[in-house]
Design an enzyme around this catalytic site. Sequence first.
Site, PDB file in Angstrom:
ATOM      1  N   ARG A 192      18.778   5.599  14.592  1.00  0.00           N
ATOM      2  CA  ARG A 192      18.319   6.157  13.296  1.00  0.00           C
ATOM      3  C   ARG A 192      19.005   5.414  12.158  1.00  0.00           C
ATOM      4  NH1 ARG A 192      21.072  10.013  11.502  1.00  0.00           N
ATOM      5  NH2 ARG A 192      21.019  11.311  13.363  1.00  0.00           N
TER       6      ARG A 192
ATOM      7  N   TYR B 206      -1.052   8.457  -5.974  1.00  0.00           N
ATOM      8  CA  TYR B 206      -1.469   8.836  -4.622  1.00  0.00           C
ATOM      9  C   TYR B 206      -1.200  10.339  -4.481  1.00  0.00           C
ATOM     10  CZ  TYR B 206      -1.642   9.067   0.424  1.00  0.00           C
ATOM     11  OH  TYR B 206      -1.966   9.407   1.706  1.00  0.00           O
TER      12      TYR B 206
ATOM     13  N   ASP C 216       5.185   2.020  -6.935  1.00  0.00           N
ATOM     14  CA  ASP C 216       4.446   1.998  -5.668  1.00  0.00           C
ATOM     15  C   ASP C 216       3.523   0.784  -5.712  1.00  0.00           C
ATOM     16  OD1 ASP C 216       2.626   2.353  -3.583  1.00  0.00           O
ATOM     17  OD2 ASP C 216       2.705   4.542  -3.706  1.00  0.00           O
TER      18      ASP C 216
ATOM     19  N   LYS D 214      -0.925   0.246   4.954  1.00  0.00           N
ATOM     20  CA  LYS D 214      -2.105  -0.336   4.325  1.00  0.00           C
ATOM     21  C   LYS D 214      -2.103  -1.856   4.500  1.00  0.00           C
ATOM     22  CE  LYS D 214      -2.508   3.988   3.324  1.00  0.00           C
ATOM     23  NZ  LYS D 214      -2.058   4.583   2.075  1.00  0.00           N
TER      24      LYS D 214
END
Length: 379
Positions: free
Chosen positions: A46, A98, A171, A196
Amino acid sequence: MEWDTRLIHEGQDTDPLTGAVNVPVYLSTTFRQSSPGVSKGFVYSRTGNPTRAALERILAKLESGAGALAFGSGLAAISALFMSYPAGSRIVAGDDLYHGSTRLLDVARTHGVKVDFVDTTRLATIRRSFTEGASVNLLYLETPTNPLLKITDLRGAIAIAHRGRARVAVDNTFASPVLQRPLELGADVVVHSTTKYIGGHSDVLGGALVARSRSVLERLRWFQNTSGGVPSPFDSYLMIRGIRTLGVRVRQHAENAARIARFLNGHPRIARTLYPGLPRHPGHATARRQMDLYGGMVSAEVVGGRNAAMRVARRLQLFTLGESLGGVESLVNHPATMTHRDLPAAERKQKGISDGLLRFSVGIEDAEDLIDDLRQALS
Ligand SMILES: *Cc1c(COP(=O)(O)O)cnc(C)c1O
């Protein structure tokens, strides 16, 4: 080095142990320590994993950052960013984000963060939000936006925020680092949904934060490790594989999108075409200054409203009816019934998302085939 060389070589040396040309997928959650507290840099997956570290090195170079942090989705990255602002902070954000980012800012409000949504396409509006009310800690921007492809002047917005001692996060999902690099324009953090264009094949969820300075990076790294939304080693590998073809893909997406925008713009059954590359687009001049090409997303309003738009969406053959964007295959989305269905109708209308709007994620198929498909669906 030029883009296409950097995409394939930067941060991707052959494996020193075996000579493998691809970054190995390290499926290990723990790493042997030679003495208590002494490791080769990896302790627990992690916190850090060698495959993910390779992806982070590459992302940092693509966005010209001091470093990058990879996440299991775009929203996991954005959650960690917003989580780093404690109760009492103030965030000024774009009003056409978004939808998941807007939802997360609503959550931040319940934790005592003050949030204001403003039209960031107008610098005067940003300036006003900085002069009125409490001091601002973060300006959160998206350009081009989804689904209206609005453009914010990054240099102008960053100058206002920095004068007000706020940080700026952008973003950059819609543009990708091939077309726009906000850190080079002065932003402090870049956000990606690597699901994306960076992944590019609609087969992996991922996200990233890239920071311009070491100090911001290290602060965000603490939140990455604490919130725990990291990608698996295999997903990290898929993102690296996507990046290797990012340049050729994004240029083809943008070239096809420009041709489709011109076709739709002249079509009698289309009321309005939204594409920053069209000279009539209100953000065209700004986009030309801060982007290398205008991207692969095109939105258009069909004459006849909701039913007409839904009919076109159903009739398209090569454009798959589906959410998401940025993959090699073309997709069509009807925001009013799909991605933006959660928004009350009045709010959609006020934002300018009409019931006749279709959003196209233009793929890298042959542009003539895509135009033929649109022609038959609109006939
Ligand atoms: C998809 C998307 C997100 C969210 O990313 P996920 O990977 O779906 O969590 C954030 N911002 C933009 C602009 C997006 O398109």
